[in-house]
Design a protein around this motif. Structure first.
Motif, mmCIF file in Angstrom:
data_model
loop_
_atom_site.group_PDB
_atom_site.id
_atom_site.type_symbol
_atom_site.label_atom_id
_atom_site.label_comp_id
_atom_site.label_asym_id
_atom_site.label_seq_id
_atom_site.Cartn_x
_atom_site.Cartn_y
_atom_site.Cartn_z
ATOM 1 N N THR A 4 43.835 15.529 56.747
ATOM 2 C CA THR A 4 43.847 14.841 57.957
ATOM 3 C C THR A 4 44.935 14.840 58.944
ATOM 4 O OG1 THR A 4 44.302 12.654 56.860
ATOM 5 C CG2 THR A 4 42.013 13.300 56.891
ATOM 6 N N VAL A 7 44.861 12.276 62.100
ATOM 7 C CA VAL A 7 44.891 11.003 61.956
ATOM 8 C C VAL A 7 46.027 10.351 61.826
ATOM 9 C CG1 VAL A 7 43.793 8.762 60.735
ATOM 10 C CG2 VAL A 7 42.527 11.141 61.105
ATOM 11 N N TRP A 51 44.032 3.194 63.310
ATOM 12 C CA TRP A 51 43.937 4.819 63.035
ATOM 13 C C TRP A 51 43.576 5.277 64.219
ATOM 14 C CZ3 TRP A 51 40.987 4.392 58.022
ATOM 15 C CH2 TRP A 51 41.648 3.816 56.835
ATOM 16 N N TYR A 53 42.284 9.154 65.794
ATOM 17 C CA TYR A 53 41.983 10.638 65.541
ATOM 18 C C TYR A 53 42.286 11.264 66.799
ATOM 19 C CZ TYR A 53 39.042 14.427 64.451
ATOM 20 O OH TYR A 53 38.650 15.754 64.402
ATOM 21 N N ARG A 55 42.315 14.914 68.816
ATOM 22 C CA ARG A 55 41.629 16.226 69.040
ATOM 23 C C ARG A 55 42.430 17.048 70.211
ATOM 24 N NH1 ARG A 55 36.850 14.771 69.475
ATOM 25 N NH2 ARG A 55 36.046 15.114 67.326
ATOM 26 N N SER A 61 39.506 9.138 68.936
ATOM 27 C CA SER A 61 38.576 8.134 68.333
ATOM 28 C C SER A 61 39.741 7.228 67.719
ATOM 29 C CB SER A 61 37.596 8.820 67.109
ATOM 30 O OG SER A 61 36.734 9.720 67.807
ATOM 31 N N ALA A 74 33.523 7.218 67.519
ATOM 32 C CA ALA A 74 33.929 8.437 66.351
ATOM 33 C C ALA A 74 32.719 9.131 66.128
ATOM 34 C CB ALA A 74 34.048 7.605 64.942
ATOM 35 N N ALA A 78 35.424 12.794 63.090
ATOM 36 C CA ALA A 78 36.542 11.610 63.190
ATOM 37 C C ALA A 78 35.988 10.787 61.883
ATOM 38 C CB ALA A 78 36.079 10.964 64.509
ATOM 39 N N ALA A 81 37.205 12.339 58.719
ATOM 40 C CA ALA A 81 38.771 12.084 58.850
ATOM 41 C C ALA A 81 39.043 10.687 58.536
ATOM 42 C CB ALA A 81 39.555 12.511 59.817
ATOM 43 N N PHE A 82 38.492 9.618 59.276
ATOM 44 C CA PHE A 82 38.638 8.308 58.534
ATOM 45 C C PHE A 82 38.119 7.987 57.180
ATOM 46 C CE2 PHE A 82 38.192 7.498 63.340
ATOM 47 C CZ PHE A 82 39.507 7.301 63.538
ATOM 48 N N ARG A 85 41.156 9.212 54.955
ATOM 49 C CA ARG A 85 42.291 7.972 55.069
ATOM 50 C C ARG A 85 41.739 6.802 54.318
ATOM 51 N NH1 ARG A 85 47.449 8.013 58.190
ATOM 52 N NH2 ARG A 85 48.086 6.276 57.791
#
Length: 282
Positions: A4, A7, A51, A53, A55, A61, A74, A78, A81-82, A85
């Protein structure tokens, strides 16, 4: 498992970009927006991490990671990826809450590691209104709770929380001190309203998250022995009038889809549906 690098924890320099994302849906994002505006993304005041995200080098996001884990705008990438994390960090939140689609996907990723949840509320209508209720007389006995009335309103707040969430806030590790502080803040800022009879709160409601575009009602409660008599309808008419006149041009709230009496009250008050949220309670 994905990596990630897209992020990162947002800092105050990202405030403008974060608000641009949040402002795409002011009603759904009211809670997070209020936190961001109050803190300026300064970590000590945010109550958690934000957090971001990215792109193509642009913030796409957000996910607020505090007592609640809240995805914002999101998409699937996204959310994934969250989720990674969150798994690396470990569960620090007491709930997940946010738009139903992204929150459901997030929970799908987290459930094998964080589950089972204590309760799932997959469909919570998000409602909003821009006008004072038509044909409903506000309750003149509903007023702001004074700072010296904290001892009156706190038991009602505990009863509301216990009924809504399923556990008492007094059972927390701190014995309910954090919850007491939150209630005291709403009282101290003039955002807690109640009808008090003979030293007893029989109706209460709070204006919670506040942004320039919208404020969110929370903590709506009527004493069990006074339900079915229109106290909530008239009391909320009073609170909505205050909120529209003094706080924001839109008043919102969200409610459990199985709470038919509450939904009927909100329809009478002129609320219309703005979206659907989902909550996962631990």
């Amino acid at each position: 498992m994905l990596t990630t690098p897209a992020v990162r924890v947002l800092r105050p320099s990202a405030l403008g970009d974060a608000l641009a994302v949040l402002n795409e849906d002011p009603v759904a994002n009211a809670f997070v927006t209020a936190r961001v505006l109050e803190s300026g993304l300064e970590h000590p005041y945010l109550g958690g991490d934000m957090w971001g995200y990215y792109r193509g080098g642009r913030l796409a996001s957000l996910c607020y990671a505090g007592a609640n884990l809240v995805p914002v705008r999101a998409d699937a990438a996204a959310v994934d990826a969250f989720a990674e994390r969150a798994l690396r960090q470990g569960r620090r939140c007491s709930s997940l809450v946010g738009p139903a689609g992204p929150t459901a996907r997030l929970w799908t990723r987290l459930e094998p590691h964080w589950g089972p949840a204590r309760e799932l509320r997959p469909r919570q209508p998000l409602l909003a209104t821009r006008a004072t209720p038509a044909g409903i007389a506000p309750d003149p006995l509903v007023r702001r709770v004074r700072k010296d009335e904290m001892d009156l309103v706190f038991p009602a707040a505990v009863a509301m929380f216990t009924e809504e969430v399923g556990i008492s806030p007094l059972s927390a590790e701190d014995g309910g001190l954090a919850y007491q502080s939150r209630v005291a803040e709403t009282v101290g800022t003039g955002r807690c309203f109640a009808r008090i009879e003979d030293g007893r709160v029989v109706f209460k409601a709070e204006i919670g998250a506040v942004t320039p575009e919208v404020c969110q009602l929370q903590g709506v409660w009527t004493a069990p022995d006074r339900r079915g008599r229109g106290l909530a309808t008239a009391g909320l008419a009073t609170v909505i009038a205050h909120a529209l006149a003094e706080t924001s041009p839109v008043v919102s709230l969200y409610v459990n889809d199985f709470n038919a009496p509450a939904l009927a009250v909100y329809r009478r008050l002129g609320f219309t549906r703005s979206g659907t949220l989902m909550s996962v309670l631990f």
